[in-house]
Design a protein around this motif. Structure first.
Motif, PDB file in Angstrom:
ATOM      1  N   SER A 122       0.849  -1.196   0.000  1.00  0.00           N
ATOM      2  CA  SER A 122       0.000   0.000   0.000  1.00  0.00           C
ATOM      3  C   SER A 122       0.884   1.246   0.000  1.00  0.00           C
ATOM      4  N   SER A 123       0.262   2.391  -0.223  1.00  0.00           N
ATOM      5  CA  SER A 123       0.981   3.670  -0.171  1.00  0.00           C
ATOM      6  C   SER A 123       0.153   4.667   0.618  1.00  0.00           C
ATOM      7  N   GLU A 124       0.816   5.715   1.094  1.00  0.00           N
ATOM      8  CA  GLU A 124       0.138   6.767   1.849  1.00  0.00           C
ATOM      9  C   GLU A 124       0.336   8.083   1.118  1.00  0.00           C
ATOM     10  N   TYR A 125      -0.737   8.873   1.068  1.00  0.00           N
ATOM     11  CA  TYR A 125      -0.764  10.033   0.187  1.00  0.00           C
ATOM     12  C   TYR A 125      -1.148  11.315   0.917  1.00  0.00           C
ATOM     13  N   GLY A 126      -0.473  12.388   0.518  1.00  0.00           N
ATOM     14  CA  GLY A 126      -0.908  13.721   0.886  1.00  0.00           C
ATOM     15  C   GLY A 126      -0.501  14.187   2.262  1.00  0.00           C
ATOM     16  N   ASN A 131      -3.976   6.213   3.673  1.00  0.00           N
ATOM     17  CA  ASN A 131      -3.536   4.921   3.153  1.00  0.00           C
ATOM     18  C   ASN A 131      -4.433   4.419   2.025  1.00  0.00           C
ATOM     19  N   SER A 132      -3.770   3.877   0.999  1.00  0.00           N
ATOM     20  CA  SER A 132      -4.493   3.413  -0.187  1.00  0.00           C
ATOM     21  C   SER A 132      -5.207   2.075   0.025  1.00  0.00           C
ATOM     22  N   ARG A 133      -4.816   1.318   1.021  1.00  0.00           N
ATOM     23  CA  ARG A 133      -5.468   0.019   1.216  1.00  0.00           C
ATOM     24  C   ARG A 133      -6.921   0.185   1.661  1.00  0.00           C
ATOM     25  N   LEU A 134      -7.194   1.255   2.404  1.00  0.00           N
ATOM     26  CA  LEU A 134      -8.555   1.468   2.915  1.00  0.00           C
ATOM     27  C   LEU A 134      -9.272   2.648   2.287  1.00  0.00           C
ATOM     28  N   TRP A 135      -8.579   3.753   2.063  1.00  0.00           N
ATOM     29  CA  TRP A 135      -9.284   5.024   1.891  1.00  0.00           C
ATOM     30  C   TRP A 135      -9.312   5.606   0.494  1.00  0.00           C
ATOM     31  N   CYS A 136      -8.315   5.319  -0.339  1.00  0.00           N
ATOM     32  CA  CYS A 136      -8.298   5.894  -1.690  1.00  0.00           C
ATOM     33  C   CYS A 136      -7.796   4.846  -2.684  1.00  0.00           C
ATOM     34  N   SER A 137      -7.986   5.107  -3.964  1.00  0.00           N
ATOM     35  CA  SER A 137      -7.593   4.118  -4.978  1.00  0.00           C
ATOM     36  C   SER A 137      -6.392   4.616  -5.775  1.00  0.00           C
ATOM     37  N   ASP A 145     -11.297   1.691  -0.859  1.00  0.00           N
ATOM     38  CA  ASP A 145     -11.629   3.034  -1.356  1.00  0.00           C
ATOM     39  C   ASP A 145     -12.824   3.630  -0.612  1.00  0.00           C
ATOM     40  N   LEU A 146     -12.745   3.644   0.702  1.00  0.00           N
ATOM     41  CA  LEU A 146     -13.867   4.107   1.523  1.00  0.00           C
ATOM     42  C   LEU A 146     -14.158   5.600   1.373  1.00  0.00           C
ATOM     43  N   CYS A 147     -13.177   6.345   0.887  1.00  0.00           N
ATOM     44  CA  CYS A 147     -13.426   7.773   0.633  1.00  0.00           C
ATOM     45  C   CYS A 147     -13.878   8.032  -0.799  1.00  0.00           C
ATOM     46  N   ASP A 148     -13.909   6.965  -1.629  1.00  0.00           N
ATOM     47  CA  ASP A 148     -14.348   7.089  -3.016  1.00  0.00           C
ATOM     48  C   ASP A 148     -13.586   8.205  -3.728  1.00  0.00           C
ATOM     49  N   ILE A 149     -12.244   8.099  -3.702  1.00  0.00           N
ATOM     50  CA  ILE A 149     -11.400   9.146  -4.272  1.00  0.00           C
ATOM     51  C   ILE A 149     -10.123   8.527  -4.832  1.00  0.00           C
ATOM     52  N   SER A 150      -9.606   9.133  -5.883  1.00  0.00           N
ATOM     53  CA  SER A 150      -8.298   8.728  -6.392  1.00  0.00           C
ATOM     54  C   SER A 150      -7.221   9.262  -5.451  1.00  0.00           C
TER      55      SER A 150
END
Length: 200
Positions: A122-126, A131-137, A145-150
């Protein structure tokens, strides 16, 4: 006295009507050289096929890097504190404004373009290192992608989407404890420094 003169080289047009000769034909490139023009330029420079391939492979990551740097931003402490306050984070889920500013500092150094790659793939952004595993794609992680965001959208100087996403993430049972930076450097400490002198 005899003076030797040399013919001037033909002028190459520039701008949106620039062109180059390819295989005896003129190819319009509309301000950006096409592949044929690039090939010819590389050939004229005397570069071999291997060097050409290397140069072409380096172009996309270099351009991507430049674009990210142009779009990212490193906030000042008080600038970020003011933005987070206006976004309703002061007191959100029981965390003070200073908690959020401290989190951002120890996550990214207030840098919106920061990306961290983890050993689990996974990666972490911003600015909040979401974290990309749970929150963004992103293009390489299996995600909910629980935040439904790239994840790319979390790297710009516009952090409204980062704030919206972290508001969802902090509702999780771990809260800010899910962030090692906050857990190790902010939790249970006097955080007045992070918002003092900020004219909030």
């Amino acid at each position: 006295m005899w003076k030797q003169t040399f013919p001037s080289p033909p002028k190459t047009p520039t701008g949106t009507n620039a062109f180059c000769k390819v295989g005896g034909q003129t190819a319009s490139i509309e301000g950006i050289p096409g592949q044929d023009c690039i090939d010819k330029g590389i050939a004229r420079a005397g570069l071999g096929a291997g060097m050409k391939a290397s140069l072409l492979l380096l172009l996309p990551p270099l351009i991507a890097c430049l674009l990210l740097k142009a779009r990212g931003k490193t906030f000042s402490r008080c600038e970020l504190a003011l933005m987070l306050q206006h976004s309703g984070l002061d007191g959100y889920e029981g965390y003070s404004l200073a908690d959020w500013v401290c989190l951002a500092y120890f996550s990214s150094g207030f840098n919106t373009a920061k990306v961290t790659h983890n050993s689990d793939g996974s990666s972490e952004y911003g600015i909040f290192q979401i974290n990309s595993r749970l929150w963004c794609s992103d293009s390489h992680s299996t995600t909910k992608d629980l935040c439904d965001i790239s994840c790319r959208d979390l790297l710009t100087d516009e952090i409204v989407d980062d704030i919206d996403c972290i508001k969802k993430a902090v509702i999780d049972s771990e809260g800010l404890n899910a962030w090692m930076g906050w857990r190790d450097h902010c939790r249970g400490r006097n955080l007045n420094y992070w918002v003092n002198t900020c004219n909030l």
